[in-house]
Every structure is written in structure tokens, then in C-alpha cells.
Motif scaffolding. Sequence first.
Motif, PDB file in Angstrom:
ATOM      1  N   GLN C  11     -18.736  48.959 -64.360  1.00  0.00           N
ATOM      2  CA  GLN C  11     -19.209  48.340 -65.598  1.00  0.00           C
ATOM      3  C   GLN C  11     -19.720  46.951 -65.290  1.00  0.00           C
ATOM      4  OE1 GLN C  11     -16.514  47.936 -68.836  1.00  0.00           O
ATOM      5  NE2 GLN C  11     -16.133  50.124 -69.006  1.00  0.00           N
ATOM      6  N   HIS C  12     -20.698  46.525 -66.066  1.00  0.00           N
ATOM      7  CA  HIS C  12     -21.074  45.116 -66.060  1.00  0.00           C
ATOM      8  C   HIS C  12     -20.068  44.351 -66.897  1.00  0.00           C
ATOM      9  CE1 HIS C  12     -25.138  46.178 -64.559  1.00  0.00           C
ATOM     10  NE2 HIS C  12     -25.086  44.936 -64.090  1.00  0.00           N
ATOM     11  N   ARG C  13     -19.511  43.300 -66.352  1.00  0.00           N
ATOM     12  CA  ARG C  13     -18.553  42.486 -67.098  1.00  0.00           C
ATOM     13  C   ARG C  13     -18.945  41.018 -66.956  1.00  0.00           C
ATOM     14  NH1 ARG C  13     -15.966  45.534 -70.497  1.00  0.00           N
ATOM     15  NH2 ARG C  13     -14.338  43.942 -70.635  1.00  0.00           N
ATOM     16  N   GLU C  14     -18.391  40.192 -67.858  1.00  0.00           N
ATOM     17  CA  GLU C  14     -18.745  38.773 -67.871  1.00  0.00           C
ATOM     18  C   GLU C  14     -18.083  38.027 -66.709  1.00  0.00           C
ATOM     19  OE1 GLU C  14     -20.939  37.406 -69.881  1.00  0.00           O
ATOM     20  OE2 GLU C  14     -21.262  39.295 -70.928  1.00  0.00           O
ATOM     21  N   GLU C  15     -18.753  36.999 -66.258  1.00  0.00           N
ATOM     22  CA  GLU C  15     -18.288  36.244 -65.096  1.00  0.00           C
ATOM     23  C   GLU C  15     -16.862  35.736 -65.249  1.00  0.00           C
ATOM     24  OE1 GLU C  15     -20.776  32.874 -64.129  1.00  0.00           O
ATOM     25  OE2 GLU C  15     -19.145  31.941 -63.010  1.00  0.00           O
ATOM     26  N   ASP C  16     -16.464  35.380 -66.473  1.00  0.00           N
ATOM     27  CA  ASP C  16     -15.134  34.767 -66.578  1.00  0.00           C
ATOM     28  C   ASP C  16     -13.995  35.760 -66.356  1.00  0.00           C
ATOM     29  OD1 ASP C  16     -15.872  35.695 -69.047  1.00  0.00           O
ATOM     30  OD2 ASP C  16     -15.713  33.751 -70.066  1.00  0.00           O
ATOM     31  N   GLU C  17     -14.317  37.054 -66.166  1.00  0.00           N
ATOM     32  CA  GLU C  17     -13.280  37.993 -65.739  1.00  0.00           C
ATOM     33  C   GLU C  17     -13.065  37.954 -64.223  1.00  0.00           C
ATOM     34  OE1 GLU C  17     -13.920  42.017 -67.004  1.00  0.00           O
ATOM     35  OE2 GLU C  17     -14.049  41.461 -69.118  1.00  0.00           O
ATOM     36  N   PHE C  18     -13.976  37.314 -63.526  1.00  0.00           N
ATOM     37  CA  PHE C  18     -13.973  37.387 -62.062  1.00  0.00           C
ATOM     38  C   PHE C  18     -13.647  36.028 -61.452  1.00  0.00           C
ATOM     39  CE2 PHE C  18     -16.877  40.526 -63.723  1.00  0.00           C
ATOM     40  CZ  PHE C  18     -16.670  41.655 -62.936  1.00  0.00           C
ATOM     41  N   SER C  19     -13.231  36.060 -60.213  1.00  0.00           N
ATOM     42  CA  SER C  19     -13.253  34.803 -59.484  1.00  0.00           C
ATOM     43  C   SER C  19     -13.937  35.019 -58.146  1.00  0.00           C
ATOM     44  CB  SER C  19     -11.862  34.196 -59.344  1.00  0.00           C
ATOM     45  OG  SER C  19     -11.063  35.044 -58.581  1.00  0.00           O
ATOM     46  N   TYR C  20     -14.566  33.957 -57.717  1.00  0.00           N
ATOM     47  CA  TYR C  20     -15.385  33.990 -56.508  1.00  0.00           C
ATOM     48  C   TYR C  20     -14.488  33.755 -55.308  1.00  0.00           C
ATOM     49  CZ  TYR C  20     -19.150  32.398 -53.373  1.00  0.00           C
ATOM     50  OH  TYR C  20     -20.042  32.230 -52.342  1.00  0.00           O
ATOM     51  N   SER C  21     -14.704  34.500 -54.243  1.00  0.00           N
ATOM     52  CA  SER C  21     -13.820  34.373 -53.078  1.00  0.00           C
ATOM     53  C   SER C  21     -14.556  34.053 -51.792  1.00  0.00           C
ATOM     54  CB  SER C  21     -13.009  35.645 -52.892  1.00  0.00           C
ATOM     55  OG  SER C  21     -12.288  35.915 -54.060  1.00  0.00           O
ATOM     56  N   GLY C  22     -15.768  33.526 -51.910  1.00  0.00           N
ATOM     57  CA  GLY C  22     -16.438  33.027 -50.718  1.00  0.00           C
ATOM     58  C   GLY C  22     -17.158  34.090 -49.914  1.00  0.00           C
ATOM     59  N   GLU C  23     -17.626  33.656 -48.772  1.00  0.00           N
ATOM     60  CA  GLU C  23     -18.455  34.506 -47.911  1.00  0.00           C
ATOM     61  C   GLU C  23     -17.722  35.799 -47.544  1.00  0.00           C
ATOM     62  OE1 GLU C  23     -20.206  32.292 -44.659  1.00  0.00           O
ATOM     63  OE2 GLU C  23     -20.263  34.100 -43.429  1.00  0.00           O
ATOM     64  N   ALA C  24     -18.457  36.908 -47.582  1.00  0.00           N
ATOM     65  CA  ALA C  24     -17.871  38.205 -47.239  1.00  0.00           C
ATOM     66  C   ALA C  24     -18.062  38.483 -45.753  1.00  0.00           C
ATOM     67  CB  ALA C  24     -18.533  39.301 -48.066  1.00  0.00           C
ATOM     68  N   HIS C  25     -17.449  39.515 -45.302  1.00  0.00           N
ATOM     69  CA  HIS C  25     -17.616  39.995 -43.924  1.00  0.00           C
ATOM     70  C   HIS C  25     -17.143  38.993 -42.883  1.00  0.00           C
ATOM     71  CE1 HIS C  25     -19.786  43.325 -45.698  1.00  0.00           C
ATOM     72  NE2 HIS C  25     -20.617  42.473 -46.293  1.00  0.00           N
ATOM     73  N   ILE C  26     -16.189  38.157 -43.239  1.00  0.00           N
ATOM     74  CA  ILE C  26     -15.553  37.313 -42.226  1.00  0.00           C
ATOM     75  C   ILE C  26     -14.269  38.028 -41.838  1.00  0.00           C
ATOM     76  CG2 ILE C  26     -14.394  35.117 -41.772  1.00  0.00           C
ATOM     77  CD1 ILE C  26     -16.271  33.862 -43.851  1.00  0.00           C
ATOM     78  N   GLN C  27     -14.186  38.424 -40.610  1.00  0.00           N
ATOM     79  CA  GLN C  27     -13.010  39.179 -40.202  1.00  0.00           C
ATOM     80  C   GLN C  27     -11.982  38.257 -39.578  1.00  0.00           C
ATOM     81  OE1 GLN C  27     -13.708  42.350 -37.491  1.00  0.00           O
ATOM     82  NE2 GLN C  27     -11.819  43.409 -38.088  1.00  0.00           N
ATOM     83  N   ARG C  28     -10.745  38.442 -39.950  1.00  0.00           N
ATOM     84  CA  ARG C  28      -9.695  37.646 -39.328  1.00  0.00           C
ATOM     85  C   ARG C  28      -9.599  38.040 -37.858  1.00  0.00           C
ATOM     86  NH1 ARG C  28      -3.584  37.254 -38.879  1.00  0.00           N
ATOM     87  NH2 ARG C  28      -3.179  35.046 -39.280  1.00  0.00           N
ATOM     88  N   PRO C  29      -9.571  37.043 -36.960  1.00  0.00           N
ATOM     89  CA  PRO C  29      -9.471  37.375 -35.535  1.00  0.00           C
ATOM     90  C   PRO C  29      -8.223  38.209 -35.287  1.00  0.00           C
ATOM     91  CG  PRO C  29      -9.924  35.039 -35.840  1.00  0.00           C
ATOM     92  CD  PRO C  29      -9.635  35.595 -37.194  1.00  0.00           C
ATOM     93  N   SER C  30      -8.372  39.227 -34.435  1.00  0.00           N
ATOM     94  CA  SER C  30      -7.236  40.135 -34.257  1.00  0.00           C
ATOM     95  C   SER C  30      -6.132  39.481 -33.427  1.00  0.00           C
ATOM     96  CB  SER C  30      -7.696  41.436 -33.615  1.00  0.00           C
ATOM     97  OG  SER C  30      -8.427  41.125 -32.455  1.00  0.00           O
ATOM     98  N   ASN C  31      -6.501  38.514 -32.625  1.00  0.00           N
ATOM     99  CA  ASN C  31      -5.461  37.843 -31.840  1.00  0.00           C
ATOM    100  C   ASN C  31      -5.654  36.329 -31.888  1.00  0.00           C
ATOM    101  OD1 ASN C  31      -3.458  37.108 -30.142  1.00  0.00           O
ATOM    102  ND2 ASN C  31      -4.062  38.481 -28.458  1.00  0.00           N
ATOM    103  N   PRO C  32      -5.221  35.722 -32.974  1.00  0.00           N
ATOM    104  CA  PRO C  32      -5.489  34.289 -33.167  1.00  0.00           C
ATOM    105  C   PRO C  32      -4.957  33.435 -32.024  1.00  0.00           C
ATOM    106  CG  PRO C  32      -4.605  35.258 -35.169  1.00  0.00           C
ATOM    107  CD  PRO C  32      -4.477  36.301 -34.098  1.00  0.00           C
ATOM    108  N   GLU C  33      -3.875  33.866 -31.413  1.00  0.00           N
ATOM    109  CA  GLU C  33      -3.226  33.013 -30.411  1.00  0.00           C
ATOM    110  C   GLU C  33      -4.129  32.723 -29.225  1.00  0.00           C
ATOM    111  OE1 GLU C  33      -1.022  34.745 -32.451  1.00  0.00           O
ATOM    112  OE2 GLU C  33      -0.552  32.682 -33.011  1.00  0.00           O
ATOM    113  N   ILE C  34      -5.029  33.635 -28.906  1.00  0.00           N
ATOM    114  CA  ILE C  34      -5.845  33.393 -27.711  1.00  0.00           C
ATOM    115  C   ILE C  34      -7.095  32.576 -28.034  1.00  0.00           C
ATOM    116  CG2 ILE C  34      -5.023  35.488 -26.542  1.00  0.00           C
ATOM    117  CD1 ILE C  34      -7.792  36.728 -27.239  1.00  0.00           C
TER     118      ILE C  34
END
Lengths: 1008, 420, 102
Positions: C11-34
Motif C-alpha cells: 500500500q501507499h502510506r504517508e511518510e509519517d508512518e515511516f522512518s528513514y534508516s539511511g543508505e541501504a546495502h551496507i553490509q556489516r563486516p563479517s569479521n570486524p576484529e580483523i
Amino acid sequence: MTTADQVNRLESGGRIHREKPLSFTFDGKKMIGYEGDTLASALLANGVSVVARSFKYSRPRGIVGHGAEEPNAIIQLGEGNATVPNLRATQVELYEGLQATAVSGWPNVEFDLMGLIGIFGRLMPPGFYYKTFMRPQRLWMTYEHIIRKAAGLGKAPTEADPDSYDKLNQHCDVLVVGAGPAGLAAALTAARTGARVIIADEQQGFGGSLLASVLSINAQPAAGWVADTIDELKSFDSVQLLPRSTVFGYYDHNFLAILERRSDHVGLTAITGSRQRLHRVRAKQVVLATGAIERPLVFAHNDVPGVMLASSVSTYIQRYAVIPGRTLLLSTTNDGAYQTAIDWHQAGRHVAAIVDSRPQVNGPLIETAKQLGIHVISGHAVIEALGKKRVTGAIIAPINSTGAALTGTPKTLSCDLIASSGGWSPAIHLSSHTGAKPYWDDKKIAFLPGNSRQQEQSAGSANGCWTLQGCLQEGIEVGAAAAQKAGFSPAVDQPVDFHCNEPLQQSPHALFLVPHPKSTSRAPSQFVDLQLDVTAAAIELAAREGYESVEHAKRYTAMGFGTDQGKLGNINGIAILANALGQTISETGTTMFRPAYTPTTFGAIAGRDIGALFDPERYTAMHRWHQEHGATWENVGQWKRPWYFPQQSEHMHEAVNRECLAVRNSVGILDASTLGKIDIQGPDAAEFITRIYTNSYLKLAIGKCRYGVMLKEDGMIFDDGVTACLAENHYLMFTTTGGAAGVLAWLELWQQTEWPDLQVYFTSVTDHWATATVTGPNARKVIAKVCDDIDLSNDNFAFMDWRDGTVAEIKARLFRISFTGELSYEVNVPAHYGRFIWEKLLEAGKEFDITPYGTETMHVLRAEKGFIIVGQDTDGSVTPHDMNMSWVIAKNKTFSFLGKRSLERSDSLRDQRKQLVGLKTREPQQVLPEGAQIVNDQNQLLPMAMQGHVTSSYYSANLGHSIALAVVKGGLNRLGETVYCPLADGRILAAEIVSSVFYDPEGARQHV
Amino acid sequence: MSTKKNPYSAFSLLKNALSYHENWQRAWRNPTPKTDYDIIIVGGGGHGLATAYYLATVHGITNVAVLEKGYLGGGNTARNTTIIRSNYLWDEAAQLYELSLKLWEGLTQELNFNVMFSQRGVLNLGHNLQDMRDIERRVNANRLNGIDGEVLSPADIKHIAPLLNVSPDARYPVLGASWQPRGGTARHDAVAWGYARAADALGVDLIQQTEVTGLRRQKGAIVGVETTHGFIGANKVGCVTAGNSGVMAAMAGLKLPIESRPLQALVSEPLRPCLDTVVMSNAVHGYISQSDKGDLVIGAGVDGYNGYGQRGSFHVIEHTLQAICELFPAFSRVRMNRQWGGIVDTCPDACPIISKTSVDGLYFNCGWGTGGFKATPGSGFVFADTLAHGRPHPLAEPFAIDRFYSGALIDEHGAAGVAH
Amino acid sequence: MLHIYCPHCQQHREEDEFSYSGEAHIQRPSNPEILTDKDWGDYLFFRKNPRGLHHEMWYHAAGCRRYFNATRDTVSYEIMETYPVGTRPQIAPLPTIGDDAT
């Protein structure tokens, strides 16, 4: 005061109700008008010439227009709490008892001492204030004070608004803006397809220009066609007609905002319901039939009262039966304005002449005028108006075919009204709101709507169509196209042709600034923006000084910054600027159009969401009890939490001391229902929670609880709380009161976007449960009185255990978790039993003098124990290590929990990070102020090297001295050192750095 | 300073009035770009113009061009709500903004252009106990940093802003406020024009309607910029392009820790003086002042999404006016005359980036987010110094881009919590 | 106010039902420690922030409470498409094929 005082009221005609006279006052003077009048038409009927003094030079000003373009007739309506500043008299409908006052002029607009300022007018070129009042530096605030006194138009009310405002959210297939000929034709065409149509118009009646038109449509008077069309529109259930409704803003994705004035035409305040309402409309298609605004000619002293727009003069005659003068002189560049002279003549008053800037004039309207005996002077223009408070005559002169130079000797004609017309400017405001860039059309001598950025199309004179027949035709086409794009097939019986008896017109002349024998800089003021006293010379000066961009010129001169936003003057100003720069108008471009089309009430935009409804108040199930027992309140997020419970005349500190002592010495009870609660289930729940928290939950047994700290990926603490394992793959997570919603969104973010492979589900259950915390050495005894199906012994129900059971015959879940450091039971029951269980526990605790306590006591008790409050002792810049909570970070988790990597960044590992410690004041009774800054050396000069600050500070009645938590650079290695808090009042308080745990450091009391 | 040739004064006004204002000189030239410059500033807003001005006055570097794709001061300089204060929490930010405030205090005289800096004071309201703790903390820090500040009671506040609702019955009652008397407002356009006129007089070329379309690099160093009017050479390029900083960075193959967001503002119709100070509220979320012309100047927070459209969503305007009507119930019948939007470059820690980059000779001054106007003089001052010496000015050091790697963020969300 | 099509609610809904969460397709590194501090910092803070088409995440906070992606023009604000997390955009496709779309 009688109807006969309406010296300029014609004896017949107009769309006014002569049987309904209305009395009103202007600047205290009583007058009479009729229902159907605007305040402006009534003032003109009563012979009022001067309605304002100008902003900068205090020159007398009269009514110029008849609608949204009016720059001068700005009034204050009414008085007291319902007064409204800055209304345009041309848009105020007259009602009985209306009180209006001019917003300028002292002591009044007729006799204005401020007018003396005008003598110094030449010292005030545009931007003069940038060039002076500079020395001495210290006097600017004094200069400014004087400048400000002269600023502003009306007065804001000084009391709260007595009215309310509503909002309506609407969807439609076709929104038609403007109910003139094009808009009505478009709406009708779209309505006939079955589309849901909203048609809105700012005026009280639909019809637009047709309400003052002498033309006919298909052989019936235009007003008749309007009436028929409205009737047909009303016959559709799918059509909504919104008169007195201004579409003031066009926003993204075809969202439009409409202000409907529901009661302003009957009185200052609404008698019932809301005064105005805001329609928030999402339209599939939009038709902009917003009409056009006549452009005045710019000539010397064109601001003298009695200089008006030609179309406005006609409107006053035809629609309001008001003729605003005795002798008319018309200055025009086009055929259309001849109608004004014809109307004037037919109303029985004298036309001195029609002065037409075009060298040759012929055509039906010109012939009609000539046949009526009106003197037509071609190749001429009015170059200067004569008179001070009222036009007494005009100087005209021959002008060349380009309009750039005068070619002969000026002469003077006498008249008391000068009507001028330089053509028409489409009202492209809404189209421009969408980001469409208007373009200049040399043939039409107008900026036209640019390429659509939204699902919209302009029609009629808003689109540069200057004939009635053309407007109607365009309305039909655009209305049909809009309906079709919205998914509706054309109706079969659409009428296609209109026949209007409009005379053919010759090409108009592109004339903006009428030359004067003197250069623009030396000629008497030629006003472009009447409201802000911007002259042609000012615009030329801006160009000369290098303010060449149209935006620079606008800003430097203030052109278009008034409440009319340049509807009357901007195109002339742009043309004058273009000429000064040797550019085309097209190269010069327009300034930006921004909402609101006309000024829009703050209260209407705010709607009902103010006062008690500004933000929802959340109450726990025990709220009423707290109220009845005299709780004071703390706002925590949206929640109302009891702050403390004063008895009789207790002061806050007395109440809090009593509550604190009661908990440590016997037993207290706290409403902890507001803590966030998230039910977490699924085969991967433990793994998920372990990734989110710094410690591990993989081995948390059923029946057990564990405290955790949550970090953002930057390693900084963001929430904390206890999580209980309820069953296999089933957990309950407690969050902070304020953090609940954010934590849920955080969990969902990670589950849905990064770890969709983990099977885990979240449900917020905060509102499902009411929680009463029973805490203190006698807590077990209290619980034992109301609960007999749980073994309460410490062996079988230990600290950090939870149990299901029955409390006062209600199914309950009890947690042995403690934020006070005492033996504690958090009793959770379904929320609707909240008050019941609360009262049962109080009853059970009576013999132990069980004491209800609030958030303040909760804060003191936890501070005695050195327990942090996220958001008070942390601020988004501290890690668990900084909080001396390294123990909460699991070292051997396989998964790199959120935020872990950031704890290894060079700054996170830095020495001298601020660390949580306790502070003990040198004077034990002295309580450090929360927020006090800490320094090592109290004698240093400013700026002092700050070491940290006090995050929490209280008097501890249990300990008999003050306690404080603070973050101090390298504090954990500085125990025993003395630091200082220099306060704003000059005191410097000394304190010793101590452990952050002040009470029961072994933690024995919660384990009993 | 060669503006002294044609200084502005009451006398010059009088003299020019006698000649019908026909002899005023241009405020700045319209120069043809040279083939190269010592330093190019990209972006002719307040910060860029101030940078050019201080390069010329403080460092004697006048072979400088300011390239502006539109007109001078036409971006956020022209769109902001002109609030000036320096009551930031952390030492690093407080010192930078205080430098700026001190420069504001003499700016009109220094530039010989009245920027109408009006020190009418700034109130930051507290509506809950944590707000008040934060206010105490910030005011104490300010005072020990040598910055003026006081904590006021509701009664004190009522005295300063009589129309403000300080009733304890409000949904979020005003519990107190911080007060910085030296804060205030200034005339935004005048700041850009004043710096422009003064920089031009010193020989800086202000080149309008010229958009930078590329950053030319050789061996990892900047050698000039491609523009819509051809290549212009320079070994040092300072980008001061606010909301468009990400676009500039991408031209050099860089990313920034910045998101560009719409920030909206609005004004009422002009009213007689009714508010003599600046009132800001984080919790109720709005801020308001009254301009010298009489308009109430109002704003709140950024829109939720990235946007370069210079417009935002209507519900943000609705929330803003709810906040204003909540704080000032008497303003409910006042009317909105105009609303607009700018593009603000927001950083994760609500602090700017004043920094060298991995490209030699390429510098950025950006990330001022919602609070850049007040920093205009200080930002220009430290950036000019940074460009002139090829190393960060001491006050700019903490604002290097490296902080997003080390973690040494300067979190000013509290002080900058409501856009301003 | 934006009008947003939620691919989950359809459905199309009004913006105030949503919140923006920034750039998509950023993957968390699988091994942050390295990772180096720099690489970790890039993941944490540095964004494309384009002027033009942007793949971004939205959260239907007052609706189905599900995250999804949108391709939106940051100048015109036109939303070209919305698509579930874990799928790839049709408009302005991502440069590298093969990583896990997130």
C-alpha cells in the motif's frame, strides 16, 4: 452613520445584499456596508481613501487591488485575545460589528506624524542600513531598538487563542485549484467521468473573474453559467466544493494543503466548532486554474491613494456596486482594460481619458469606448500621478513604440482615480512550489508555468490563456486529461464548444516602467513594491552596486518580501532589473516561489495537537492511585511517573529522605510499569540477544535473569536492562523507560537486515504488564502474605531468579531483580490488575509501614549503590569500560557483538578517558549540583582545564551525607584525590574521588 | 583595507543622496577568471567568502578565487534562521564557536558593512529533569571556558520573553533555561555581502555562475578544477560547499561521513516587536526569534531523509508550529508568510569537518549541519589558516576527518539538538 | 510529505508512518576484529550521500514494522521503486554482483 454615507455605492447592481446592511468600524469610525461586501469594498463605498502608511517613508496609501495581490490595505481585525494581525481588507468578508484598524500611521493614517520621515527618504536608498549605524560599535543595540520600533505591521495577540482548528485528511482523483472559468470547466468535466473531485477557491463564491464579468457564455450571462455549473457539481456525490479555501502549498508526491476558513466571515471567533480547518489532500491529479493577477504600470507617485488596478476598479463596480471615485483616467497597454473605462462610464461617472501606450489602437473594445464618447489617447502613458492623500490629476506624455522613451511634451489631466493595466501575470505560485521552473513568454508578456514535476497541469489564465473561451476550452481539456490519467474514461455527453461574446483584442504592449522626463534615479519615486516601498530607482541602484542576480536584487531591495510576496510588483521589478543589466527578462529569471500562497494561520497548521494533545500522556495502571495519594509527577518520555509522594506539608527533600529510609529499613513499593518490555521468541533468540548485548545469554537457564548493556556500533552505551529466560527459546527483555521504542526498532533492524537467517520474533509487551516493585528488608514478608504458591526462600528463589505464581489470587510473574540493592520482588501482573495488586501489596505491607516511593527515591537508592542510569550517567559518549563495567563485557563470545570492534579503536583505548567514580564532598551535608564541572586546580585562570562533571548527586539520608556520581578523566586511578567544582555563584566545592558504590559494597543485602 | 577607498558611513550616504545615489560603486567586481590561482575556494557562501577574506587579510594571500555555481550567499547563508551563540558543551566545539562569536562582535566595523549583529540573547529551554541537568552541565562548562552563560528560572524567563508559556500545567512545562546574553542574530545576507565586498577589495576574484564539475588531480595531488567555464588551476583547493560536500568529495573519489538533509524554516508576517530574544527548545522541538523587520523566524529539526531539493515535508512544518503554539499560545492566530528549505550537511557527531584529505592540496570545510551560520567568521578564520599553512589551525585540529576512524568524536547533539 | 509504497503492506502510506534508516546495502563486516580502524570507520560513518538516485532503507514503524529498501531521487524526491531487504534494486543496479544484498 447611515447607508447614505456610502458615497461611492451605486444605486443598483452588484452581488451584495442591500437588504442586509452591516455596521462596522475602521480606525474607530463607524460605517455601514452590505452583506456580500469585503471590508475593502465597504471602505471604498464609504469614500475611504487612505488605509495605510507605507513601511519606510510613511506615505499615505489606498486600496489598489481586490484580492490576494493587495499590498496596502493591511488591517488589524478585532482586539483582545482573538485579534488577527495583517489581514488584507480585500479578503476580509464584512460581518456585523467588524472592527478594523490600520496597522500603520501614528497617531492615525490620515494624520501621520511619522510621515515626516518621508522627508529623509533620499537618505534611505535600498540597503542604507548596511552602510550606516556602524559606529560606535556599542550603540548598535540602541540603533536597532529604534529601528525595530518602526518595524512590523500588526500586533500579535498577547493571550492564548480562544479558537480551535481541525484537520481533514483527504484523497481525491482530481483536485481543481481555482473556481474561475477554467477551474469550473475542468471540475465539471472531471466530475462527469465519475472521478472524485475536490474544487477549492479562496473566495466566498465560486466563479472567479466571472463574478464581475459582463460577458455571456452560450448566450446566457456568465454568472448564470457559473450558477448552473455549481448546481451540477453539487449534484455529484463524488464532488466536494470548498469555497473560502485557499490551496496554499503544493508539496511532494501530489500532497496539497488547503486552508478552509469556516467562520471568519461571520465573526472574530467561531461560535461552534473550529474557526479554520486544514485539508491535507493527496490528489492523483491536480488542475491548477489559479487565474492571473493584473500587473500595474510603474510611474512616478504611482502610490498615491486613487491609483488602482484596472480590473479591480471593474470588480468593485460590477461585483460590489462600488465606484471608487468621480473621474477616471485609465492608463493601459492592452485592450482588456478598456472595459474598466466602459464600466465606469456606464456607472454614470466621468472618464477623463483612456491613455494607451500603443501607437495605434483599434478593435471592438476601443470602438465601444469611443462610441461612448470616451477620449482615447494612443501612444501615451501616465508618467506621474498628482496629489498627496488622493489623486488630483495625472501627467501624461507621448511614449515611443518600445515604451523606452518619451517623445513629446507632458500634459496634465485632472482626475481622482487612475486605473492602470500593464497586462496580466499568471498565478504560477503553486506550479512553482513543485520545483517546476517558470519560463518567460515574450508574446504573452508573462512567466508561464514550467514543465510539471508532479501530476499536475495548469489551465486558463494561470497558463497564459487570455480569452474566456480559451479558458473554458482549456479547462475542459485539462479536466478530461486529469480524469483520464486518474483512470476515468471520458463521459459521453461532454459539451465541447463554448460561445462567448468576447471582443477580439489586439496585441498588448510590453511596458513595465513608464519613462519620466527625469532619469529613474532623479524622478519622483516610481514604486514597484508598494508594501516595502521599493522603487524602480532602488532596483537600478542594486544593479549598479553589483547585486545583479535577481535574488540579490530582491534581497538587497527587499522587493517581494512583504505579505503579498510580490504578487503585484515582482514581474515589474524583474523587468526593470533586466533592463538595467541589459539582459532579457528570460535571462534574468524569477525569484523562488514558496508556500504559503497567502499567509496561513499557525494554529490551523498546528491543528489539535497542542496543549494536552501536544504529545500523548502515558499512564500506568496505577496512575489514579498515585493521583489520589498526592504524587508529584516527573515526565519520563511520554510517561507520567510519580516523582515523590509528599505527605502533608512535606518538602521534596523531606519526602525523599523518608521514602529512602523506609526502603532500606523496612520496605517500599515502586510503580515500575513503565520499563520497556520486549517478548523475544524463536530458536535463535539466545544467539540474537547475545549478539545485541555485550554479555552472553546462551547459557542463561530457564528461571534465571541477567543484566546486560547494549551498545551502538560505535561502542557507546545506548540501553541497559535485565533479560529473563522464560522458557526454551523464550525471553523477556526489560529496557529503560525512555529507550523502549528505540530498542525494539534496533532489534528489528538487525534481525531483518543483517541476520534474517536467525529465527527470532519480537513483541512489545510494555503495556501488557503492570509492575510493582516491593523492595527492602521486609519485602519477603510482604510478598509471603499475598503469595502462597511460590517458595520464597532464598535457596529456591534467589537473587536474579524469576518465578510464576499467584499474588492475591492473580496470576503473576515475580522477578528477584533489584535496582535498590535491597531484597526485591518485581511483581508483574496483567495490566488491568495493576491497581488491584498495588492496593493488595500496600495492604499486605501495612504492618511494615510499606512506603510508596517515586523516581527521585529510586534515583537516590540506585546512586547509593553506584548503579548507572543510561542517559543520566551516560551521554552517548561512554563505553562500559568508562562506566567501570568491564565485567559486563564477555571476553570469549564467538560472535563480535554490536559495538565490540569500536571498543578497540584508538580513542576508546586512550588513557584519561572519563570514568565513572563517586564523589564525596568535603562538607558532608553539601550536595553537589548535578552538572557541576570538575577541575583539579581551583586557582587556575579561565579557560579552566575541565576533568569531567557530576552526573548524579543527592543527599543520602541512609548514609547521612551527600553522594555523587561523576565522570572524571582517568578517575578510576585517582581514588582519594581531591577535585573542585567551581559553581556559577562563585562557590568552589571540594570533593574526594571515591568508589562509585557508597552503600553495601559487597552487595550482600540483595542476596538475603 | 581598500574598502576604505569607498567606505560606507552616514557621510557617504549623505554625499550620495546629493547625487541621487548615481555614484555608488559596485560592492564587488565581476571578474573574468584567471588561468590559475594560489588557492581556489569552491563555494561562495558565507564560510567560503569568509575564508577568502581571512586568506587576504590575515595571510596576505590575495591570488584567490571563490567559485560559486549560483550567486554569492545563495545557499544556506540565504536560508538560515541567523541564530548566533557559542554555548556548546565540549571544549573543542565551544572554543571554535567562541572564536566565531568574538569575531562577530567586531565584524560590522571590520568589514565596514553593517551585519546587524544583535546581541539580544539566546534562551535554551529545559522541559524535564534531564534537560535541566544537561543545561547545568553545559552552562558550567561554558563559564569555565570563559563563555557567558546563566541558568534561569521560569520566572526569569518570563521576564525576558513575556509571551512564552511558563505555566506548570503545560504538557512539557518550562523548568528553566540556559541563557547566553551575548548570543543573538545577524542579518544573514549582509554577512555574505560584507565578506564579499571586503575580499573583493583586497583582490580576491569572486566568480559567480561558475560551477565546479571536476577536481583535476595529478599523482595524488590537486592541480585545479574543471568548471562550466573551463579549467582553472590551483595547487590548493578548499571545498566549502555545505550540503553539496558529498558531491564534491565524489569528484575526488572520496566519501565523507555526511548526509545531506533538508532543513526547513518559516517566517510569519511582520509583527510589531513582541519577542526580544531567541528562544530554543530541544524537547518541545522548535525555535523562534523576531527579525528586525518584525517577522517571527521559526525552525526545528531536519527532515528524516537525505535530500538535495531545498524543500522538505509538510508534517515537519506542522510539528514545528505545534511546538511554537505550545510555547507561545498567543502566536496561534499569527500567520505563516513563507516557508522554505536548505540542504544541510549533517555529521554523525553534529560537529563540522575542517580537514585535509588523502588528496594533496584538497581540503574540506563542511559538516556544519544545522548550525553553520553562527560559525561563519570562525570557520573562515581557521580554514584560511589551515589552507595558508597546509596544516590544521590548532582550533581545527580536533575536527579532522580522522576522528571518524579513531573514534574521537565530539558529540554535540545535546547542544545542537534542535536545528538552529 | 512523501507517499511511500510499503512492499510488505503493498500500500501507499504517508511518510509519517515511516522512518528513514539511511543508505541501504551496507553490509556489516563479517569479521570486524580483523579490520583496521580505517575500514571499520568507513563502515560506521562514511556514506555515498549522492545527489540523484539513492538506495536507502525505510522502516514502516507505524505499520508492519518491517524494513525495506527504496530507490529514490534525492533531488526530485521521486521514489522509483521499493523492494524488500535482501533483494536487489531494478533501477540503478548496484555495481558489484554477488555480495549478499542486505
